[in-house]
Design an enzyme around this catalytic site. Structure first.
Site, PDB file in Angstrom:
ATOM      1  N   PRO A   2       4.125  -4.044   8.165  1.00 12.39           N
ATOM      2  CA  PRO A   2       5.106  -3.700   9.192  1.00 12.39           C
ATOM      3  C   PRO A   2       4.503  -3.010  10.419  1.00 12.39           C
ATOM      4  O   PRO A   2       4.076  -1.873  10.362  1.00 12.39           O
ATOM      5  CB  PRO A   2       6.079  -2.772   8.460  1.00 12.39           C
ATOM      6  CG  PRO A   2       5.886  -3.078   7.027  1.00 12.39           C
ATOM      7  CD  PRO A   2       4.438  -3.438   6.892  1.00 12.39           C
ATOM      8  N   GLU A   3       4.455  -3.745  11.495  1.00  8.56           N
ATOM      9  CA  GLU A   3       4.168  -3.178  12.806  1.00  8.56           C
ATOM     10  C   GLU A   3       5.462  -3.356  13.607  1.00  8.56           C
ATOM     11  O   GLU A   3       6.495  -3.685  13.035  1.00  8.56           O
ATOM     12  CB  GLU A   3       2.984  -3.895  13.467  1.00  8.56           C
ATOM     13  CG  GLU A   3       1.701  -3.825  12.614  1.00  8.56           C
ATOM     14  CD  GLU A   3       0.508  -4.516  13.254  1.00  8.56           C
ATOM     15  OE1 GLU A   3       0.430  -4.533  14.489  1.00  8.56           O
ATOM     16  OE2 GLU A   3      -0.336  -5.040  12.524  1.00  8.56           O
TER      17      GLU A   3
END
Length: 269
Positions: A2-3
Site C-alpha cells: 500500500p502506497e
DNA sequence: AAAACTACCTGAGTGC
DNA sequence: TGCACTCAGGTAGTTT
C-alpha cells in the site's frame, strides 16, 4: 504494497459502503498492530461515519464525534462483506455496520494501525509532519527544488521521505524516476529545477495511472471487492526481469537504504 | 543537521 | 517433504 494509489483505491472503495452508516459493533481480534489498536474503538458503537478521506497513506474516517485513523502498513487491505462472512486468517478488525455489511481489515504482517483522535486529525502527531500531497498544487518545482537544494542524499530517498512529499513508496519512486529519466542514486542537490519539474509530472502521472488501475498487487493487497490491483502489468522497472522497454538494456537492481531500487542504466542519468 | 541504520512482522520463495 | 534461510517494505525512533 500500500502506497498512495492503493490507499486511495481502498478509500474510494469503502466510501459508498461506510458513509452515512452507523457503527453497530466493533470486533478487534488482534490488538498488536504497529501500535496497539486505539482503546477508544471499544466506545464507538452507535456512532455515525460521516465522511472518509485520505492524507498521505492514512485513511481518515470522520465520525459524528472523533476520527478513526487507519494505516494499511505493508500488507493491510480492507474488504466490505456481509457481517456473517467467517473471518479470514489475519482479519484483525471488523466494523459491523447498520446496513448488515461489515468493513473487514486484514493485515498479515501487522504493520498497519488503527488510531483514534477527538482533535483535528491533521494535527495528530503522525500526520502533522507530513509534506504536501503529490497530486496537489503545493507540490511544484519551486518547492521540490528548495527541498533538494544542498541535499547530498539520493533523490530516491528524498521523494520517499514523507516530510518532503507524502504517499510515494518504493515501487512508485522507482517507476517515477524511470519515467523522468533520473537515476535513483543521483544526489538530490545536483538536479536542475527543470528536471525536478519533469520528475514531479512523472510522479503525478504514475500515481494517477496506478489509481486508474486500482493500485499494484504484489502479494497481499486487494481492492475492496477482493480483486487485485492491475497496475503491476504497467510497471516499467520495479521487479522487472525483462530488458528496458525503451532501449533494450538490462534493468539493474541496486540496494539503497536497505531497499531495492530498479532502474535502466542507459535511460536514467 | 542530515544521513544511515534498526526494529517491528509474516509469507513466499530458494537451496540443501 | 521439510527445515533453515533470505527477502519484501512503511515509518518512528535511534545512532552515526
Amino acid at each position: 504494497m500500500p502506497e498512495l494509489p492503493e490507499v486511495e483505491t481502498t478509500m474510494r472503495g469503502i466510501a459508498p459502503y461506510v458513509c452515512g452508516q452507523k457503527i453497530r459493533r466493533v470486533i478487534v481480534r488482534e490488538h498488536r498492530l504497529r501500535w496497539p489498536v486505539a482503546k477508544e474503538t471499544a466506545e464507538i458503537q452507535g456512532r455515525m461515519i460521516e465522511a472518509v478521506s485520505r492524507r498521505g497513506k492514512y485513511i481518515l474516517m470522520q465520525l459524528d464525534r472523533g476520527t478513526l485513523i487507519w494505516h494499511l502498513g505493508m500488507s493491510g487491505s480492507m474488504r466490505i462483506l456481509p457481517t456473517a462472512t467467517p473471518p479470514e486468517k489475519h482479519e484483525h478488525i471488523e466494523l459491523q455496520l447498520g446496513s448488515g455489511l461489515a468493513l473487514k481489515f486484514r493485515d498479515p504482517r501487522r504493520f498497519g494501525a488503527l488510531l483514534y483522535t477527538d482533535m483535528d486529525p491533521l494535527q495528530h502527531r503522525l500526520l502533522c509532519q507530513l509534506g504536501p500531497e503529490p497530486l496537489s498544487q503545493d507540490f511544484d518545482a519551486d518547492y521540490l527544488y528548495t527541498a533538494c537544494k544542498h541535499k547530498t542524499a539520493a533523490i530516491k530517498s528524498v521523494i520517499m521521505d514523507s516530510r518532503i512529499v507524502t504517499g510515494v513508496g518504493n515501487i512508485y519512486a522507482c517507476e517515477s524516476l524511470f519515467s523522468a529519466g533520473i537515476k535513483p542514486t543521483r544526489k538530490a542537490g545536483r538536479i536542475s529545477k527543470n528536471r525536478l519539474a519533469i520528475l514531479i509530472e512523472a510522479i503525478r502521472d504514475t500515481l494517477r495511472a496506478a489509481i486508474r488501475h486500482g493500485g499494484t498487487t504484489l502479494q497481499d493487497f486487494t481492492q475492496v471487492d477482493g480483486n487485485p490491483g492491475y497496475f503491476r502489468h504497467s510497471l516499467q522497472v520495479y521487479g522487472v526481469k525483462e530488458p528496458c522497454s525503451a532501449c533494450g538494456t538490462a534493468i539493474r537492481q541496486v540496494v539503497q537504504g536497505q531497499r531495492s531500487s530498479y532502474f535502466c542504466p542507459k535511460c536514467q542519468t
